[in-house]
Design an enzyme around this catalytic site. Sequence first.
Site, PDB file in Angstrom:
ATOM      1  N   CYS A   1      -1.674  -3.352  15.125  1.00  0.00           N
ATOM      2  CA  CYS A   1      -1.444  -2.723  13.593  1.00  0.00           C
ATOM      3  C   CYS A   1      -1.947  -3.782  12.536  1.00  0.00           C
ATOM      4  CB  CYS A   1       0.292  -2.624  13.556  1.00  0.00           C
ATOM      5  SG  CYS A   1       0.874  -2.272  11.813  1.00  0.00           S
TER       6      CYS A   1
ATOM      7  N   CYS B   1       3.194  -5.747  16.235  1.00  0.00           N
ATOM      8  CA  CYS B   1       2.428  -4.775  16.956  1.00  0.00           C
ATOM      9  C   CYS B   1       0.941  -5.124  17.109  1.00  0.00           C
ATOM     10  CB  CYS B   1       2.788  -3.387  16.499  1.00  0.00           C
ATOM     11  SG  CYS B   1       4.641  -2.989  16.355  1.00  0.00           S
TER      12      CYS B   1
ATOM     13  N   SER C   1       8.803   4.529  16.966  1.00  0.00           N
ATOM     14  CA  SER C   1       7.292   4.392  17.263  1.00  0.00           C
ATOM     15  C   SER C   1       7.456   3.897  18.586  1.00  0.00           C
ATOM     16  CB  SER C   1       6.777   3.328  16.487  1.00  0.00           C
ATOM     17  OG  SER C   1       6.690   3.477  15.114  1.00  0.00           O
ATOM     18  N   LEU C   2       6.901   4.799  19.509  1.00  0.00           N
ATOM     19  CA  LEU C   2       7.137   4.543  21.041  1.00  0.00           C
ATOM     20  C   LEU C   2       5.951   3.952  21.586  1.00  0.00           C
ATOM     21  CD1 LEU C   2       9.846   4.889  23.035  1.00  0.00           C
ATOM     22  CD2 LEU C   2       8.735   7.221  23.728  1.00  0.00           C
ATOM     23  N   HIS C   3       4.909   4.666  21.665  1.00  0.00           N
ATOM     24  CA  HIS C   3       3.542   4.111  22.112  1.00  0.00           C
ATOM     25  C   HIS C   3       3.421   3.938  23.533  1.00  0.00           C
ATOM     26  CE1 HIS C   3       2.730   4.142  17.837  1.00  0.00           C
ATOM     27  NE2 HIS C   3       3.472   2.985  17.497  1.00  0.00           N
TER      28      HIS C   3
ATOM     29  N   ASN D   1      -6.229   4.335  14.376  1.00  0.00           N
ATOM     30  CA  ASN D   1      -7.103   3.703  13.559  1.00  0.00           C
ATOM     31  C   ASN D   1      -7.608   2.421  13.898  1.00  0.00           C
ATOM     32  OD1 ASN D   1      -7.233   5.612  11.151  1.00  0.00           O
ATOM     33  ND2 ASN D   1      -5.011   5.160  10.565  1.00  0.00           N
TER      34      ASN D   1
ATOM     35  N   SER E   1      10.369   5.787   9.517  1.00  0.00           N
ATOM     36  CA  SER E   1       9.880   5.394  10.797  1.00  0.00           C
ATOM     37  C   SER E   1      10.446   4.087  11.463  1.00  0.00           C
ATOM     38  CB  SER E   1       8.331   5.489  10.899  1.00  0.00           C
ATOM     39  OG  SER E   1       7.938   5.050  12.326  1.00  0.00           O
TER      40      SER E   1
ATOM     41  N   GLY F   1       5.529  -2.563   6.851  1.00  0.00           N
ATOM     42  CA  GLY F   1       6.909  -3.137   6.808  1.00  0.00           C
ATOM     43  C   GLY F   1       7.591  -2.203   8.072  1.00  0.00           C
ATOM     44  N   GLU F   2       8.892  -2.967   8.564  1.00  0.00           N
ATOM     45  CA  GLU F   2       9.814  -2.173   9.183  1.00  0.00           C
ATOM     46  C   GLU F   2      11.063  -1.769   8.163  1.00  0.00           C
ATOM     47  OE1 GLU F   2      10.294  -0.527  12.033  1.00  0.00           O
ATOM     48  OE2 GLU F   2      12.433  -0.749  11.556  1.00  0.00           O
TER      49      GLU F   2
ATOM     50  N   CYS G   1       4.990  -7.447   7.512  1.00  0.00           N
ATOM     51  CA  CYS G   1       5.635  -7.079   8.619  1.00  0.00           C
ATOM     52  C   CYS G   1       6.062  -8.040   9.548  1.00  0.00           C
ATOM     53  CB  CYS G   1       5.341  -5.675   9.078  1.00  0.00           C
ATOM     54  SG  CYS G   1       6.508  -5.014  10.356  1.00  0.00           S
TER      55      CYS G   1
ATOM     56  N   CYS H   1       3.263   8.473   1.675  1.00  0.00           N
ATOM     57  CA  CYS H   1       3.841   7.183   2.714  1.00  0.00           C
ATOM     58  C   CYS H   1       3.891   5.791   2.012  1.00  0.00           C
ATOM     59  CB  CYS H   1       2.369   7.263   3.688  1.00  0.00           C
ATOM     60  SG  CYS H   1       2.658   5.788   4.793  1.00  0.00           S
TER      61      CYS H   1
ATOM     62  N   GLU I   1       0.989  -1.040   0.202  1.00  0.00           N
ATOM     63  CA  GLU I   1      -0.009  -0.029  -0.079  1.00  0.00           C
ATOM     64  C   GLU I   1       0.892   1.255   0.031  1.00  0.00           C
ATOM     65  OE1 GLU I   1      -2.539  -0.075   3.535  1.00  0.00           O
ATOM     66  OE2 GLU I   1      -3.296  -2.064   2.864  1.00  0.00           O
TER      67      GLU I   1
HETATM   68  N1  SAH Z   1       7.413  -0.215  11.234  1.00  0.00           N
HETATM   69  C1  SAH Z   1       7.535   1.165  11.286  1.00  0.00           C
HETATM   70  C2  SAH Z   1       6.690   1.959  10.222  1.00  0.00           C
HETATM   71  C3  SAH Z   1       5.421   1.460  10.179  1.00  0.00           C
HETATM   72  S1  SAH Z   1       4.027   2.146  10.811  1.00  0.00           S
HETATM   73  C4  SAH Z   1       7.221   1.732  12.799  1.00  0.00           C
HETATM   74  O1  SAH Z   1       6.890   0.756  13.297  1.00  0.00           O
HETATM   75  O2  SAH Z   1       7.514   2.736  12.859  1.00  0.00           O
HETATM   76  C5  SAH Z   1       3.914   3.752  10.918  1.00  0.00           C
HETATM   77  C6  SAH Z   1       3.307   4.119  12.253  1.00  0.00           C
HETATM   78  O3  SAH Z   1       2.037   3.972  12.238  1.00  0.00           O
HETATM   79  C7  SAH Z   1       3.853   3.494  13.527  1.00  0.00           C
HETATM   80  O4  SAH Z   1       4.239   4.460  14.412  1.00  0.00           O
HETATM   81  C8  SAH Z   1       3.035   2.443  13.874  1.00  0.00           C
HETATM   82  O5  SAH Z   1       3.111   1.971  15.013  1.00  0.00           O
HETATM   83  C9  SAH Z   1       1.736   3.312  13.420  1.00  0.00           C
HETATM   84  N2  SAH Z   1       0.601   2.481  13.548  1.00  0.00           N
HETATM   85  C10 SAH Z   1       0.274   1.341  13.241  1.00  0.00           C
HETATM   86  N3  SAH Z   1      -0.789   0.777  13.192  1.00  0.00           N
HETATM   87  C11 SAH Z   1      -1.590   1.812  13.677  1.00  0.00           C
HETATM   88  C12 SAH Z   1      -2.909   2.005  14.059  1.00  0.00           C
HETATM   89  N4  SAH Z   1      -3.847   1.027  13.845  1.00  0.00           N
HETATM   90  N5  SAH Z   1      -3.369   3.394  14.506  1.00  0.00           N
HETATM   91  C13 SAH Z   1      -2.327   4.102  14.301  1.00  0.00           C
HETATM   92  N6  SAH Z   1      -1.096   4.129  14.111  1.00  0.00           N
HETATM   93  C14 SAH Z   1      -0.724   2.891  13.837  1.00  0.00           C
END
Ligand code: SAH
Length: 362
Positions: A124, A121, A227-229, A303, A204, A172-173, A117, A110, A97
Amino acid sequence: MNQANRSIRLLDLSPDALRAQVVAWDQPAYRADQLYQWLYQRLAVDPAEMSNLPAGLRDRLAQEAQIELLTPAAESISRDGHTTKTLFRLHDGQLIETVLMRYDRRNTLCISSQAGCAMGCTFCATAQMGLQRNLTPGEIVAQVLYFERGLRQQGVTGRAPRVSNIVVMGMGEPLANYANLWQSLRTLVDPAGFGLGARKITVSTVGLVPAIDRFAEEELQINLAVSLHAPNDALRATLVPINQRYPIAELIAACRRYVARTHRRISFEYAMMAGINDSPALAEELAARLHGLLCHVNLIPLNPVVGSPFQPSRRADVDAFVAILEAAGIPTTLRVRRGIDIDAGCGQLRARVAARTTPPPA
Ligand code: SAH
């Protein structure tokens, strides 16, 4: 000769490899520079267009090489018309995508770096498909070329005419596909290639510590987002499994090394999930973690992913979270939600299309 015989994938070749190929075709090396320009500046899709190349070379290209690597398989456009998401099929049936977000003065693309991946996570959509394979350098760059062609053709007035910013935040990462990613980035910033400023590109990562150290040593001034979260290991490990391998203290230490080395601001992504990671106490903990680090926090409205228990945070909780970070002196932004009506979140369009189509045999 048919497509199957055109086995040389030009966009996968580095400038050196392209030169070697041109020489192998008994052509002078400078023809490679011309070809490079056709590929990345003039965005040619057909050797017949390459008017300054000799007919013999154009024939050879037509018979033995291919340019386009992506076949659009589905596209959705947001109601406001500003966000376009395209699902591409690769030669082996894999689906990836790419999302274009159009703003007044910039067009941010993007792009994906892998089909699927491996990071797992839990919030995701892409994680649910597992890792299928790495994208090649050409498959990464081709996403940019495809949208750039579209923008140039439209030539809409009053809006930026080209892809002006790239975020490697699709499927992907990226740092798990390091060599291919960097080959593609070098082509994208090369003034003789696509020619985008390195500072207009952001990669990212989920937080692969050794790769962050490697990234810090790269010459190109490409931005890094992490991506910390979550601000602590107990919580982060439930959201981002790779945290078990690279715990937060090690990750933040790598980020501090990155900033010390590059003097560039790092951005931290934090997807706001109701009742999970959005409390005032966690905001305080996050502020303490990031204290003194040249950084910026980008809060992302979650999302929602089908089949996942996580829900987006309430607006009041997001506002309170922002206020605490700001009061602690940490610049914080709330990412504008784009394309939510078109499954533009990570992996979501693919999940919908894959559910109703069967990929062709590889
Ligand atoms: N693998 C990389 C890049 C991919 S996604 C990473 O982890 O950074 C880009 C961003 O979208 C990341 O911060 C990821 O954690 C976030 N992401 C993934 N799923 C999501 C969702 N359902 N809602 C919001 N952000 C999301």
